[in-house]
Design an enzyme around this catalytic site. Structure first.
Site, mmCIF file in Angstrom:
data_model
loop_
_atom_site.group_PDB
_atom_site.id
_atom_site.type_symbol
_atom_site.label_atom_id
_atom_site.label_comp_id
_atom_site.label_asym_id
_atom_site.label_seq_id
_atom_site.Cartn_x
_atom_site.Cartn_y
_atom_site.Cartn_z
ATOM 1 N N GLU A 1 1.639 22.281 -16.549
ATOM 2 C CA GLU A 1 1.181 20.978 -17.028
ATOM 3 C C GLU A 1 2.316 20.350 -17.827
ATOM 4 O OE1 GLU A 1 -0.168 17.660 -17.606
ATOM 5 O OE2 GLU A 1 -1.615 18.947 -16.548
ATOM 6 N N HIS B 1 -0.674 17.853 -8.938
ATOM 7 C CA HIS B 1 -1.780 17.071 -9.479
ATOM 8 C C HIS B 1 -1.253 15.834 -10.194
ATOM 9 C CE1 HIS B 1 -5.526 19.728 -9.188
ATOM 10 N NE2 HIS B 1 -4.635 20.156 -8.303
ATOM 11 N N GLU C 1 -3.435 16.483 -5.541
ATOM 12 C CA GLU C 1 -4.706 15.968 -6.001
ATOM 13 C C GLU C 1 -4.790 14.518 -5.526
ATOM 14 O OE1 GLU C 1 -7.311 16.663 -10.038
ATOM 15 O OE2 GLU C 1 -5.359 15.719 -10.238
ATOM 16 N N GLU D 1 -13.810 18.547 -10.416
ATOM 17 C CA GLU D 1 -13.871 18.610 -11.871
ATOM 18 C C GLU D 1 -14.698 17.477 -12.465
ATOM 19 O OE1 GLU D 1 -9.750 18.559 -12.803
ATOM 20 O OE2 GLU D 1 -9.556 16.379 -12.674
#
Length: 685
Positions: free
Chosen positions: A395, A466, A485, A491
């Protein structure tokens, strides 16, 4: 030409340059000079190019001698390095070239093994004073594409301000789309007439007035901003390029290029039926062949992970008493994966920096430093011993510049621990690139994502990206770009304030977002209660979740739920264990956009076939045409909704049965509950 007036005043439309409006008037009155044409190989599609009397490039498209697109403008607005502005008037044609191609190539992975590239091409050579530009058209049996190419020349630096590519439909279509500034493309596709649309993300799907279908997108987006599309008052769609930002403000500049240069392709699929549209591979054919010499390390796989627990707020990404990515938890997930033939395990929250992400301090992410309670030396050795791949997680919190500076170090670290797949993330509405704060789908963001892909390839790392720029078929050129993504995924069913995605959402995606390429939707929820946000939940039955593994394609396919929920339904989980994510061939058997989907796919490494069928909020009986099976004796392992099944009141009711079939196999009728589904494995005897 028919005109549909749009009285809706929007911010986007106020940005449309007056020059474009004047140019449109010229198109409407003069589209006849210097016509040049190219046909599809089967002769059913024809594209006509012409320069107007004012020297504007234009084109028209006919299907079976009926107009699909009436005279539509082409061109770019650019500023040369000398400061001269060049628009789409006063161009002269210096000649044309035509050629054809018919070849079949093999995918490294995909929805089918072989793809045919069969098209005719027309290249028009244009000149505007000292600037030379080619417009390249390709016409396939199921659609067409065009791009702008600048050959090497003395005018070698251009700033692109606008793109004039437009689509003037002969009859108004209905359009499925999401708004252009949707964060991360995570929105529900909605349908309305063209004249009611504002500015939309690419891609869009069109229901044409004659009952046929179209899909409009771009291919091979490289060092150029992503396109967006907007409805204009002249009954056409216009192109709006994602802009650059300076000092946190959007500016007019869209792209900085050096010749020689070619823009991404703009393409439109045109088919009579939805199965034909879904089967089109124009986008992949418009990308360059594979640039990775040895692809043996690129392997599609299913994985589970330390992830859904965080969305259920049982565990945390950051270290603490509820930390998810611990040695103990990871070992449990590795054991479950190994025992159930799942090839990988994702661990989100394994590395330092999540406190900074949550605003507790100013720490940045480290991509080489695990938290103290995550023993990477032990876990990497243990995973290898058990034959399981650890899927790494990076991330960035939108700090693409910091990640880019650390790429080599991060991927060397992964390589040293035998990790060959990474899920990257850019959770920030505006990312920070090497060029400052930018929209992620602008030119700077596109450059960053491309650098990540190419750097990862050098270290034999597969990418699950993502918060991406919208896919455009680059996986053909760089097949380590496995999935992305760019979708309102599972989610949202954990924490969305609107209660979760409606049942119709997954029945819309195969005809819209999934047409742009694989998506990491993360199917496979087996527990539908949500104690954290009781009003939010998965709008689905258990069999619907099984069917999504066939319906929504991804070569890195995550079964997203907690392992204890899978252990509670071992018979149903057997389908997840067995279903592959690499296919020999794929066929949409039946469906309607937003209503239902029936998809059949053949395993690339066996004779097995799989069918996934899903429906929206309406229960329905579907009939599956079994002719795809061909000759032989088959055993069908069927997972279908139980008689009392309902996504709201009884989502778990499942009937599992085995049926013996002999060719020619009669059609199979299956009942789908509300929000329901059916998943079938066919094994040849």
């Amino acid at each position: 030409m028919r005109i549909w007036f749009n009285h809706k005043d929007t911010n986007m439309k106020t940005r449309v340059n007056t020059f474009i409006i004047i140019a449109v008037g010229i198109v409407l009155t003069a589209c006849h000079r210097q016509p040049m044409s190219v046909n599809s190989p089967d002769g059913r599609l024809t594209l006509h190019f012409a320069l107007t009397d004012a020297g504007m490039p234009t084109y028209e498209v006919y299907q079976d001698d009926h107009a699909v697109l009436e005279c539509s403008a082409l061109g770019l607005r650019a500023v040369t390095e000398q400061g001269d502005t060049i628009g789409n008037l006063d161009w002269q044609c210096e000649g044309t070239e035509t050629n054809s191609k018919d070849e079949t190539w093999q995918t490294v992975w995909g929805e089918e093994r072989t793809i045919r590239d069969y098209h005719n091409q027309l290249t028009v050579h244009l000149r505007h004073d000292m600037l030379r530009m080619d417009i390249v058209f390709r016409v396939f049996n199921d659609g067409f594409a065009l791009r702008y190419a600048f050959p090497e020349q003395s005018c070698n630096e251009l700033t692109i301000i606008d793109e004039y590519t437009s689509y003037a439909f002969a009859e108004e279509p209905q359009i499925w789309s999401i708004p252009w500034r949707t964060e991360y493309y995570e929105a529900l596709f909605t349908k309305s007439p063209l004249h009611l649309k504002d500015t939309m993300n690419s891609p869009i799907t069109l229901e044409m007035a004659d009952g046929s279908y179209a899909f409009l997108h771009e291919a091979a987006v490289t060092d150029f901003p992503c396109q967006n599309l907007y409805a204009r008052q002249d009954a056409s769609l216009g192109t709006y390029l994602t802009p650059w930002m300076r000092e946190d403000k959007v500016i007019d500049d869209k792209a900085y290029i050096q010749t020689p240069f070619a823009t991404p392709w703009r393409f439109m699929i045109l088919t009579r039926t939805l199965p034909e549209m879904v089967a089109s591979r124009i986008m992949l054919n418009l990308n360059e062949p594979c640039q990775i010499e040895d692809t043996s390390w690129i392997r599609p796989m299913k994985f589970i992970g330390i992830w859904w627990n965080m969305h259920m707020r049982e565990w945390t990404w950051r270290q603490g008493p509820q930390h998810g990515a611990t040695t103990e938890h990871m070992k449990q997930y590795i054991d479950f994966a190994a025992d159930h033939h799942i090839q990988g395990v994702l661990a989100e929250g394994w590395n330092l920096g999540w406190e900074g992400y949550e605003g507790i301090n100013n720490d940045r992410f480290s991509f080489v430093t695990p938290y103290p309670d995550y023993d990477i030396d032990y876990l990497s050795a243990y995973a290898q011993e058990r034959g399981v791949q650890i899927v790494c997680h990076h991330e960035t919190s939108g700090r693409a510049n910091e990640y880019e500076a650390d790429l080599d170090t991060a991927y060397q670290y992964m390589q040293s621990y035998g990790m060959h797949a990474v899920k990257t993330g850019y959770v920030a509405p505006i990312i920070t690139t090497m060029d400052g704060h930018q929209i992620n789908r602008g030119q700077s963001g596109v450059r960053h994502y491309r650098k990540v892909i190419e750097t990862a390839a050098r270290y034999h790392v597969m990418i699950d990206n993502h918060e991406p720029a919208m896919p455009s078929g680059l996986q053909r050129t760089w097949p380590n770009l496995m999935t992305q993504e760019g979708i309102r995924g599972q989610e949202w069913n954990a924490w969305s304030s609107d209660g979760g995605s409606p049942c119709s959402h997954v029945c819309t995606l195969p005809y819209t977002r999934m047409m742009a390429g694989p998506a990491d939707y993360t199917p496979g929820v087996f527990a539908f209660e949500n104690p954290v946000i009781p009003g939010t939940r998965v709008h689905s039955t258990l069999c619907n979740q099984l069917a999504l593994f066939v319906v929504l394609y991804s070569p890195l396919q995550m079964a997203c739920d907690r392992i204890e929920n899978y252990a509670a339904h071992p018979e149903e989980f057997r389908f997840v264990e067995e279903v592959p994510c690499d296919w020999e061939q794929s066929h949409l058997l039946d469906g309607q956009i937003g209503e239902y989907v029936v998809m059949a796919r053949q395993d690339r490494h066996s004779t097995d076939w799989y069918v996934g069928a899903i429906t929206n909020e309406e229960a329905r009986d579907i009939t599956i045409d079994m002719s795809f099976l061909g000759e032989g004796e088959w055993v069908a392992e069927v997972y279908r909704d139980g008689d009392e099944c309902d996504w709201e009141t009884n989502p778990y009711a499942t009937i599992i049965e085995t049926i013996h079939l002999s060719a020619p196999c009669a059609p199979m009728t299956v009942h789908l509950a509300t929000g329901g589904g059916c998943a079938i494995r066919f094994v040849k005897l």
